[in-house]
Design an enzyme around this catalytic site. Structure first.
Site, PDB file in Angstrom:
ATOM      1  N   TYR A 179      -2.119  -0.541  11.018  1.00  0.00           N
ATOM      2  CA  TYR A 179      -2.242  -1.212   9.703  1.00  0.00           C
ATOM      3  C   TYR A 179      -1.011  -0.925   8.843  1.00  0.00           C
ATOM      4  O   TYR A 179      -0.347  -1.847   8.352  1.00  0.00           O
ATOM      5  CB  TYR A 179      -3.513  -0.752   8.971  1.00  0.00           C
ATOM      6  N   LYS A 220       1.991  -3.398   7.406  1.00  0.00           N
ATOM      7  CA  LYS A 220       2.298  -3.569   5.979  1.00  0.00           C
ATOM      8  C   LYS A 220       3.770  -3.191   5.714  1.00  0.00           C
ATOM      9  O   LYS A 220       4.446  -3.832   4.912  1.00  0.00           O
ATOM     10  CB  LYS A 220       1.379  -2.705   5.116  1.00  0.00           C
ATOM     11  N   THR A 268       0.822  -1.207   0.000  1.00  0.00           N
ATOM     12  CA  THR A 268       0.000   0.000   0.000  1.00  0.00           C
ATOM     13  C   THR A 268       0.859   1.263   0.000  1.00  0.00           C
ATOM     14  O   THR A 268       2.011   1.245   0.462  1.00  0.00           O
ATOM     15  CB  THR A 268      -0.898  -0.018   1.257  1.00  0.00           C
ATOM     16  N   ASP A 269       0.254   2.376  -0.424  1.00  0.00           N
ATOM     17  CA  ASP A 269       0.953   3.663  -0.330  1.00  0.00           C
ATOM     18  C   ASP A 269       1.000   4.183   1.111  1.00  0.00           C
ATOM     19  O   ASP A 269       1.768   5.101   1.417  1.00  0.00           O
ATOM     20  CB  ASP A 269       0.306   4.710  -1.253  1.00  0.00           C
ATOM     21  N   GLU A 270       0.189   3.578   2.004  1.00  0.00           N
ATOM     22  CA  GLU A 270       0.126   4.102   3.381  1.00  0.00           C
ATOM     23  C   GLU A 270       1.435   3.919   4.140  1.00  0.00           C
ATOM     24  O   GLU A 270       1.651   4.569   5.163  1.00  0.00           O
ATOM     25  CB  GLU A 270      -1.006   3.425   4.169  1.00  0.00           C
TER      26      GLU A 270
HETATM   27  P1  NAD Z   1      -9.752  -7.338   1.897  1.00  0.00           P
HETATM   28  O1  NAD Z   1      -9.794  -7.050   3.353  1.00  0.00           O
HETATM   29  O2  NAD Z   1     -10.957  -7.075   1.055  1.00  0.00           O
HETATM   30  O3  NAD Z   1      -9.369  -8.876   1.669  1.00  0.00           O
HETATM   31  C1  NAD Z   1      -8.357  -9.526   2.387  1.00  0.00           C
HETATM   32  C2  NAD Z   1      -8.492 -11.023   2.155  1.00  0.00           C
HETATM   33  O4  NAD Z   1      -7.419 -11.664   2.858  1.00  0.00           O
HETATM   34  C3  NAD Z   1      -9.796 -11.609   2.691  1.00  0.00           C
HETATM   35  O5  NAD Z   1     -10.341 -12.498   1.741  1.00  0.00           O
HETATM   36  C4  NAD Z   1      -9.359 -12.366   3.937  1.00  0.00           C
HETATM   37  O6  NAD Z   1     -10.178 -13.497   4.226  1.00  0.00           O
HETATM   38  C5  NAD Z   1      -7.945 -12.791   3.551  1.00  0.00           C
HETATM   39  N1  NAD Z   1      -7.088 -13.037   4.714  1.00  0.00           N
HETATM   40  C6  NAD Z   1      -6.949 -12.270   5.831  1.00  0.00           C
HETATM   41  N2  NAD Z   1      -6.070 -12.848   6.667  1.00  0.00           N
HETATM   42  C7  NAD Z   1      -5.619 -13.977   6.054  1.00  0.00           C
HETATM   43  C8  NAD Z   1      -4.674 -14.978   6.416  1.00  0.00           C
HETATM   44  N3  NAD Z   1      -4.020 -14.941   7.592  1.00  0.00           N
HETATM   45  N4  NAD Z   1      -4.455 -15.994   5.558  1.00  0.00           N
HETATM   46  C9  NAD Z   1      -5.128 -16.061   4.380  1.00  0.00           C
HETATM   47  N5  NAD Z   1      -6.034 -15.157   3.998  1.00  0.00           N
HETATM   48  C10 NAD Z   1      -6.270 -14.110   4.821  1.00  0.00           C
HETATM   49  O7  NAD Z   1      -8.497  -6.558   1.341  1.00  0.00           O
HETATM   50  P2  NAD Z   1      -8.278  -5.847  -0.078  1.00  0.00           P
HETATM   51  O8  NAD Z   1      -8.822  -4.473   0.001  1.00  0.00           O
HETATM   52  O9  NAD Z   1      -8.699  -6.743  -1.150  1.00  0.00           O
HETATM   53  O10 NAD Z   1      -6.685  -5.718  -0.069  1.00  0.00           O
HETATM   54  C11 NAD Z   1      -5.874  -6.772  -0.576  1.00  0.00           C
HETATM   55  C12 NAD Z   1      -4.406  -6.400  -0.399  1.00  0.00           C
HETATM   56  O11 NAD Z   1      -4.145  -5.189  -1.110  1.00  0.00           O
HETATM   57  C13 NAD Z   1      -4.009  -6.148   1.042  1.00  0.00           C
HETATM   58  O12 NAD Z   1      -2.719  -6.680   1.221  1.00  0.00           O
HETATM   59  C14 NAD Z   1      -3.989  -4.629   1.173  1.00  0.00           C
HETATM   60  O13 NAD Z   1      -3.061  -4.235   2.140  1.00  0.00           O
HETATM   61  C15 NAD Z   1      -3.551  -4.240  -0.216  1.00  0.00           C
HETATM   62  N6  NAD Z   1      -4.012  -2.917  -0.667  1.00  0.00           N
HETATM   63  C16 NAD Z   1      -5.337  -2.581  -0.583  1.00  0.00           C
HETATM   64  C17 NAD Z   1      -5.762  -1.351  -1.061  1.00  0.00           C
HETATM   65  C18 NAD Z   1      -7.213  -0.935  -0.997  1.00  0.00           C
HETATM   66  O14 NAD Z   1      -7.524   0.227  -1.295  1.00  0.00           O
HETATM   67  N7  NAD Z   1      -8.147  -1.808  -0.635  1.00  0.00           N
HETATM   68  C19 NAD Z   1      -4.839  -0.459  -1.635  1.00  0.00           C
HETATM   69  C20 NAD Z   1      -3.487  -0.840  -1.694  1.00  0.00           C
HETATM   70  C21 NAD Z   1      -3.103  -2.081  -1.233  1.00  0.00           C
HETATM   71  O1  DAU Z   2      -4.131   3.951   0.488  1.00  0.00           O
HETATM   72  C1  DAU Z   2      -4.371   2.572   0.349  1.00  0.00           C
HETATM   73  C2  DAU Z   2      -5.224   2.106   1.506  1.00  0.00           C
HETATM   74  O2  DAU Z   2      -6.538   2.584   1.264  1.00  0.00           O
HETATM   75  C3  DAU Z   2      -5.227   0.583   1.666  1.00  0.00           C
HETATM   76  O3  DAU Z   2      -3.933   0.162   1.998  1.00  0.00           O
HETATM   77  C4  DAU Z   2      -6.203   0.160   2.760  1.00  0.00           C
HETATM   78  O4  DAU Z   2      -6.270  -1.248   2.830  1.00  0.00           O
HETATM   79  C5  DAU Z   2      -7.569   0.717   2.426  1.00  0.00           C
HETATM   80  O5  DAU Z   2      -8.490   0.401   3.457  1.00  0.00           O
HETATM   81  C6  DAU Z   2      -7.502   2.228   2.219  1.00  0.00           C
HETATM   82  O6  DAU Z   2      -7.246   2.912   3.476  1.00  0.00           O
HETATM   83  P1  DAU Z   2      -7.994   4.269   3.867  1.00  0.00           P
HETATM   84  O7  DAU Z   2      -7.954   4.426   5.324  1.00  0.00           O
HETATM   85  O8  DAU Z   2      -7.512   5.387   3.028  1.00  0.00           O
HETATM   86  O9  DAU Z   2      -9.480   3.865   3.344  1.00  0.00           O
HETATM   87  P2  DAU Z   2     -10.926   4.071   3.989  1.00  0.00           P
HETATM   88  O10 DAU Z   2     -11.910   3.681   2.929  1.00  0.00           O
HETATM   89  O11 DAU Z   2     -11.055   3.426   5.319  1.00  0.00           O
HETATM   90  O12 DAU Z   2     -11.004   5.647   4.200  1.00  0.00           O
HETATM   91  C7  DAU Z   2     -10.820   6.528   3.096  1.00  0.00           C
HETATM   92  C8  DAU Z   2     -10.914   7.933   3.635  1.00  0.00           C
HETATM   93  O13 DAU Z   2     -12.270   8.186   4.057  1.00  0.00           O
HETATM   94  C9  DAU Z   2     -10.062   8.184   4.864  1.00  0.00           C
HETATM   95  O14 DAU Z   2      -9.569   9.512   4.823  1.00  0.00           O
HETATM   96  C10 DAU Z   2     -11.032   8.039   6.035  1.00  0.00           C
HETATM   97  C11 DAU Z   2     -12.336   8.522   5.442  1.00  0.00           C
HETATM   98  N1  DAU Z   2     -13.566   7.888   5.970  1.00  0.00           N
HETATM   99  C12 DAU Z   2     -13.632   6.541   5.982  1.00  0.00           C
HETATM  100  C13 DAU Z   2     -14.762   5.913   6.462  1.00  0.00           C
HETATM  101  C14 DAU Z   2     -14.831   4.394   6.490  1.00  0.00           C
HETATM  102  C15 DAU Z   2     -14.622   8.685   6.387  1.00  0.00           C
HETATM  103  O15 DAU Z   2     -14.573   9.942   6.363  1.00  0.00           O
HETATM  104  N2  DAU Z   2     -15.745   8.059   6.860  1.00  0.00           N
HETATM  105  C16 DAU Z   2     -15.864   6.706   6.935  1.00  0.00           C
HETATM  106  O16 DAU Z   2     -16.902   6.188   7.391  1.00  0.00           O
END
Ligand code: NAD
Ligand code: DAU
Length: 351
Positions: free
Chosen positions: A161, A165, A135-137
């Site tokens: 989180y 990562k 992630t970019d975080e």
């Molecule tokens: P998600 O939470 O939707 O899915 C995560 C999946 O991992 C689920 O199916 C869960 O059951 C599985 N999981 C959790 N713990 C596990 C374990 N110990 N063993 C096997 N499986 C396990 O997450 P996502 O949003 O699809 O993100 C996927 C990946 O991409 C993550 O590594 C996240 O950090 C990264 N990422 C997400 C975002 C985003 O915006 N969602 C952005 C950048 C990177």
């Molecule tokens: O940047 C990549 C990341 O983006 C991934 O690594 C994470 O897995 C993914 O969850 C996401 O993280 P964020 O914290 O940026 O996403 P989230 O959707 O939780 O929140 C996006 C923005 O919206 C953040 O500034 C918090 C705000 N927010 C979120 C929720 C859930 C609100 O204002 N209200 C809300 O109810």
């Protein structure tokens, strides 16, 4: 026939990635290792249940014995690691599962994969890849004036989180430098699109607005994220898997910075058009207490992946968000099963 072991493939991005792989290549097999936590939803891949190129194994990436058995049995050409605890708010409420899965789980997956690779014939081991999805975080938070994150930005994670990562990314890096293990890492910005669990901003706002519930905006709503459609993220991962240089990291982003308020307003306007009987949806906007340690701005400079590998996002934000709102409106059964918790009935043994 090539085989890919995908971890976390019942989640949002992993399920989109598996669907993309199998639709693009008929001679590919995918094994999906997923623990099926609350975020793992088998309905995300219900369309592949009868596809004999796809197999799901319910299990933990932290179970090294299980991972080794899967690797020995299926001899994959690549491992793509999506498995993670992914929600920042949950990591603030309870950091431990984040360290267990994101750090220790990744370590065990790396270790099983390294041992597996050591036993492979040289032609197969030379082609093997371990791609870690990050992630970019991990780079921390930007001011409005700062340049966007890039591959050389120092790590400065601010939430449990992102710290977990970051720990995983460092382990992946160390396996390349210490063991010559063939790793690739991608650091991506915020994804949105079909099958995202409605704890994250965009699906939460769409479903709450449809149900006439409040739209909770943290702080002043001025936090900025760089939004990328999930299909673009998946094509970026595929591009790095196919052509990325070993040991390198690649930043992937959408060139689409928006404040949270802009996101919520856009969703409300789209819903006003599609469901005029409930307009105006923006009357549901509610300011709530800010997230502790809330990062102010993320942005990605993705010039490396563009210059080296020719990848860039295809969706404009306007196109992607309209498609996403439509998807949630058209997939009411999926949404109801998620919001009611029905999608977990089988896992929890409830008939
Ligand atoms: P998600 O939470 O939707 O899915 C995560 C999946 O991992 C689920 O199916 C869960 O059951 C599985 N999981 C959790 N713990 C596990 C374990 N110990 N063993 C096997 N499986 C396990 O997450 P996502 O949003 O699809 O993100 C996927 C990946 O991409 C993550 O590594 C996240 O950090 C990264 N990422 C997400 C975002 C985003 O915006 N969602 C952005 C950048 C990177
Ligand atoms: O940047 C990549 C990341 O983006 C991934 O690594 C994470 O897995 C993914 O969850 C996401 O993280 P964020 O914290 O940026 O996403 P989230 O959707 O939780 O929140 C996006 C923005 O919206 C953040 O500034 C918090 C705000 N927010 C979120 C929720 C859930 C609100 O204002 N209200 C809300 O109810």
């Amino acid at each position: 026939m090539k085989t890919v072991l995908v971890t976390g493939g019942l989640g949002f991005i992993g399920s989109n990635f598996i669907r993309m792989l199998l639709s693009e290549e008929s001679s590919l097999r995918v094994i999906n290792l997923d623990k099926q936590t609350y975020a793992g939803n088998p309905e995300n891949l219900a369309d592949l249940e009868c596809d004999d190129r796809y197999q799901v194994v319910i299990g933990d990436i932290g179970d090294e014995g299980l991972v080794s058995r899967i690797l020995d049995e299926h001899e994959p050409d690549a491992v793509v690691n999506f498995a993670a605890e992914s929600h920042v708010d949950r990591s603030i409420d309870g950091p431990e599962p984040f360290v267990q899965t994101n750090v220790l789980g990744t370590l065990r997956l790396l270790e099983a994969s390294r041992k597996f690779l050591a036993g492979l014939a040289s032609d197969k081991s030379e082609a093997f890849r371990f791609l870690h999805v990050s992630t970019d975080e991990v780079y921390g938070s930007l001011t409005p004036e700062d340049p966007a994150f890039c591959e050389t930005t120092p790590y400065a994670p601010n939430s449990p989180y992102s710290a977990s990562k970051a720990g995983a990314d460092h382990l992946v890096r160390s396996y390349f430098h210490t063991y010559g293990f063939p790793v690739l890492t991608t650091n991506c910005s915020n994804n949105y699109g079909p099958f995202q669990f409605p704890e994250k901003l965009i699906p939460l706002m769409i479903l709450n607005a449809c149900e006439g519930k409040n739209l909770p905006i943290y702080g002043d709503g001025g936090n900025v994220r760089d939004w990328l459609h999930v299909e673009d993220h998946c094509s970026g991962i595929r591009t790095v898997l196919d052509g990325g240089r070993l040991g390198e990291t690649y930043c992937i982003g959408g060139n689409s910075e928006k404040t949270n308020m802009e996101i919520v307003d856009t969703i409300c306007s789209l819903l006003d058009e599609k469901r005029p009987d409930k307009a105006p949806h923006d009357q549901l906007k509610t300011f709530v207490k800010d997230r502790p340690g809330h990062d102010r701005r993320y942005a990605i400079d993705c010039s490396k992946i563009k210059q080296e590998l020719g990848w860039e996002p295809r969706y404009s934000f306007e196109e992607g968000i309209a498609q996403t709102v439509d998807w949630y409106l058209e997939n009411s059964t999926w949404c109801e099963n998620v919001t009611s918790g029905n999608y977990q009935r089988e896992r929890l043994g409830i008939s």
